[in-house]
Motif scaffolding. Structure first.
Motif, PDB file in Angstrom:
ATOM      1  N   UNK A 153      -3.419  11.109   1.617  1.00  0.00           N
ATOM      2  CA  UNK A 153      -1.739  11.329   1.185  1.00  0.00           C
ATOM      3  C   UNK A 153      -1.289  11.916   2.069  1.00  0.00           C
ATOM      4  N   UNK A 154      -1.406  13.384   2.432  1.00  0.00           N
ATOM      5  CA  UNK A 154      -0.597  14.224   3.269  1.00  0.00           C
ATOM      6  C   UNK A 154      -0.896  14.307   4.558  1.00  0.00           C
ATOM      7  N   UNK A 155      -1.989  13.786   5.472  1.00  0.00           N
ATOM      8  CA  UNK A 155      -1.728  13.566   6.424  1.00  0.00           C
ATOM      9  C   UNK A 155      -1.205  11.712   7.278  1.00  0.00           C
ATOM     10  N   UNK A 156      -1.927  11.514   6.336  1.00  0.00           N
ATOM     11  CA  UNK A 156      -1.617   9.666   6.588  1.00  0.00           C
ATOM     12  C   UNK A 156      -0.411   9.157   6.177  1.00  0.00           C
ATOM     13  N   UNK A 157       0.261   9.736   5.646  1.00  0.00           N
ATOM     14  CA  UNK A 157       1.725   9.008   5.104  1.00  0.00           C
ATOM     15  C   UNK A 157       2.673   9.462   5.347  1.00  0.00           C
ATOM     16  N   UNK A 158       3.116   8.898   6.968  1.00  0.00           N
ATOM     17  CA  UNK A 158       3.709   9.468   7.780  1.00  0.00           C
ATOM     18  C   UNK A 158       5.318   9.299   7.832  1.00  0.00           C
ATOM     19  N   UNK A 159       5.107   8.164   6.853  1.00  0.00           N
ATOM     20  CA  UNK A 159       6.893   8.487   6.658  1.00  0.00           C
ATOM     21  C   UNK A 159       7.582   8.386   5.623  1.00  0.00           C
ATOM     22  N   UNK A 160       6.593   8.598   5.158  1.00  0.00           N
ATOM     23  CA  UNK A 160       6.859   9.571   3.113  1.00  0.00           C
ATOM     24  C   UNK A 160       7.128   8.064   2.534  1.00  0.00           C
ATOM     25  N   UNK A 161       6.463   7.082   2.598  1.00  0.00           N
ATOM     26  CA  UNK A 161       7.096   5.660   1.701  1.00  0.00           C
ATOM     27  C   UNK A 161       5.415   5.408   1.251  1.00  0.00           C
ATOM     28  N   UNK A 162       4.570   6.762   1.104  1.00  0.00           N
ATOM     29  CA  UNK A 162       2.946   6.673  -0.496  1.00  0.00           C
ATOM     30  C   UNK A 162       2.675   5.423   0.221  1.00  0.00           C
ATOM     31  N   UNK A 163       2.544   4.525   1.749  1.00  0.00           N
ATOM     32  CA  UNK A 163       1.810   4.047   2.355  1.00  0.00           C
ATOM     33  C   UNK A 163       1.366   4.765   3.800  1.00  0.00           C
ATOM     34  N   UNK A 164      -0.432   4.766   4.188  1.00  0.00           N
ATOM     35  CA  UNK A 164      -1.210   5.051   5.143  1.00  0.00           C
ATOM     36  C   UNK A 164      -0.838   4.466   6.519  1.00  0.00           C
ATOM     37  N   UNK A 165      -0.729   5.048   6.995  1.00  0.00           N
ATOM     38  CA  UNK A 165      -0.939   4.536   8.910  1.00  0.00           C
ATOM     39  C   UNK A 165      -2.530   5.615   9.481  1.00  0.00           C
ATOM     40  N   UNK A 166      -2.249   3.816  10.120  1.00  0.00           N
ATOM     41  CA  UNK A 166      -3.828   3.909  10.857  1.00  0.00           C
ATOM     42  C   UNK A 166      -3.330   3.516  12.025  1.00  0.00           C
ATOM     43  N   UNK A 167      -3.980   4.855  12.897  1.00  0.00           N
ATOM     44  CA  UNK A 167      -3.732   5.212  14.338  1.00  0.00           C
ATOM     45  C   UNK A 167      -4.568   4.708  15.517  1.00  0.00           C
ATOM     46  N   UNK A 228      -6.011  -2.535   4.084  1.00  0.00           N
ATOM     47  CA  UNK A 228      -5.943  -1.290   4.758  1.00  0.00           C
ATOM     48  C   UNK A 228      -5.137  -0.344   3.430  1.00  0.00           C
ATOM     49  N   UNK A 229      -4.166  -0.509   3.055  1.00  0.00           N
ATOM     50  CA  UNK A 229      -3.119   0.054   1.368  1.00  0.00           C
ATOM     51  C   UNK A 229      -3.655  -0.467   0.537  1.00  0.00           C
ATOM     52  N   UNK A 230      -4.073  -1.487   0.268  1.00  0.00           N
ATOM     53  CA  UNK A 230      -4.627  -2.018  -0.541  1.00  0.00           C
ATOM     54  C   UNK A 230      -5.489  -1.925  -1.427  1.00  0.00           C
ATOM     55  N   UNK A 231      -6.721  -1.603  -0.495  1.00  0.00           N
ATOM     56  CA  UNK A 231      -7.239  -0.770  -1.102  1.00  0.00           C
ATOM     57  C   UNK A 231      -7.287   0.340  -1.504  1.00  0.00           C
ATOM     58  N   UNK A 232      -6.459   1.363  -0.650  1.00  0.00           N
ATOM     59  CA  UNK A 232      -6.037   2.259  -1.010  1.00  0.00           C
ATOM     60  C   UNK A 232      -5.064   2.556  -2.605  1.00  0.00           C
TER      61      UNK A 232
END
Length: 421
Positions: A153-167, A228-232
């Motif tokens: 939550x703290x490191x992969x929600x880059x945009x503050x929209x509660x979705x995780x980003x993969x790099x 990915x975010x559905x699993x999250x």
């Protein structure tokens, strides 16, 4: 092949692929290799799949050992990488070298990759607790799970929209997924050009020492995956239920976060005209309009309206032809230019993977498509009877490809167990 034969084959395979090291009375690691030679390390979501399978086999001790081995390498801040190298320090592929932070000291010390994988560990632990009833084990590992999901939550929600980003494409768990071709300005069957472009992502991350702030600013490859975010979201629900089991006050906060994630998935990823949930990339959340099985993953989420579930299933599975093969689901729609049903180093670009069918099986069960769920289970059983426990399969002929004695095929035990209840 009878149910009992499938279960015993799964049991035999997981034990044969098991790796264990003890020093005195202390277990250093205990995990199962996805295949004997191709994948020798402890992988994050593979370990979670193994826990599901082991629970179906009533191998609770081994399942707990797998979880403890995985979290034993957790960083103080909660991070868990997608590969733990343990004593197998040489990367299986030279490109794997760039998936860890640069290391100039202690080169021969066990280490962990800098990438993540779909965060399914809470559901795996929940299955283990529900089957074994071992609340003491839950109390032991729950703090580790909390730290892990907090890190995400703290490191992969880059945009503050509660979705995780993969790099990196390799974080999706679906390495060469054609969804990402648009980002690389690539179209068609995979080749050396795509190889260079994909590996270059990890090289850039490596050069930036996997500093997430720098990587976010440079915006080389940033994707919010529907799967990915559905699993999250599903695992945040699982965290809430796990907290409830031990009367932990954080249960509500996980449910609240899951609601926010699911709302964002619907608002940002759902394309109403196409009736599909698409991966998105970049600061503008551009839809990557490639139809893969992950367009169905959000259909298991609690807050997705049944009308949307029906629309997506009817369009793409009941009436549509894109995934209609003799042995579904192909890992990309047959109408996509990237589709290649044959064996290739560029995986997830056509052949059938059992894990996608496992997720869809649960989508069907959760939404009262029992006949369709039973058909999926029967198809997977036929694949295994025809070609054995393989990494992936030709969606037209059922021929087995990739790694042999591949453990993921054991997920058929989960479909059988649910079918029989």
């Amino acid at each position: 092949m009878t149910n009992n034969e499938i279960f015993e084959k799964s049991r035999k395979l997981l034990h044969e692929n098991m790796v264990r090291k003890k020093e005195g009375n202390k277990v250093i690691y205990h995990y199962t290799k996805p295949s004997p030679d191709t994948y020798p390390y402890q992988f994050f979501w593979d370990t979670c799949f193994h826990v599901f399978i082991l629970c179906n086999l009533d191998e609770f001790g081994m399942a707990k050992a797998h979880i403890k081995s995985l979290i034993s390498f957790q960083k103080e801040d909660g991070f868990l990488g997608h590969m733990i190298y343990w004593d197998r320090l040489k990367p299986g592929r030279w490109v794997d070298f760039f998936q860890s932070k640069p290391r100039f000291k202690n080169l021969y010390k066990s280490h962990m990759s800098a990438l993540i994988q779909p965060p399914i560990i809470a559901m795996a632990v929940e299955r283990l607790i529900n089957k074994s009833g071992d609340i003491a084990f839950l109390k032991e590992v729950l703090p580790n799970l909390k730290k892990y999901y907090q890190w995400l939550q703290e490191n992969r929600d880059f945009d503050g929209d509660h979705l995780l980003t993969i790099i990196s494409p390799f974080e999706s768990g679906m390495d060469w997924k054609p969804t990402y071709d648009q980002i690389f300005n690539f179209r068609g069957k995979a080749n050396a050009e795509l190889f260079v472009k994909v590996v270059a992502v990890d090289v850039r991350n490596f050069i930036n020492n996997y500093n997430l702030k720098k990587i976010h600013q440079k915006d080389y490859f940033q994707v919010k995956g529907a799967g990915f975010n559905s699993i999250y979201a599903q695992n945040l629900r699982a965290m809430s239920r796990l907290c409830d089991m031990v009367e932990d006050n954080d249960a509500n906060s996980y449910d609240e976060l899951a609601n926010k994630v699911e709302k964002s998935i619907l608002q940002i990823m759902y394309h109403e005209e196409d009736a599909a949930f698409y991966d998105c990339y970049g600061k503008d959340n551009t839809h990557l309009k490639v139809k893969t099985p992950t367009i169905f993953y959000p259909l298991s989420l609690e807050t997705i309206e049944k009308s949307i579930v029906k629309k997506v299933i009817e369009k793409h599975l009941i009436k549509g032809e894109d995934f209609n093969t003799a042995f579904p689901l192909p890992s990309v729609a047959i109408s996509e230019p990237s589709f290649n049903p044959k064996e290739s180093i560029y995986i997830w670009r056509g052949p059938t993977w059992i894990v996608n069918n496992w997720f869809l099986y649960n989508v069907f069960l959760n939404n009262d498509y029992k006949k369709e769920a039973a058909k999926i289970a029967d198809n997977i059983r036929t694949l295994i009877e025809k070609s054995g426990f393989r990494e992936y399969y030709n969606p037209f002929t059922g021929e087995g490809y990739g790694a042999q004695d591949f453990t993921w095929a054991g997920l058929i035990t989960d479909m059988i167990s649910k079918k029989d209840t």
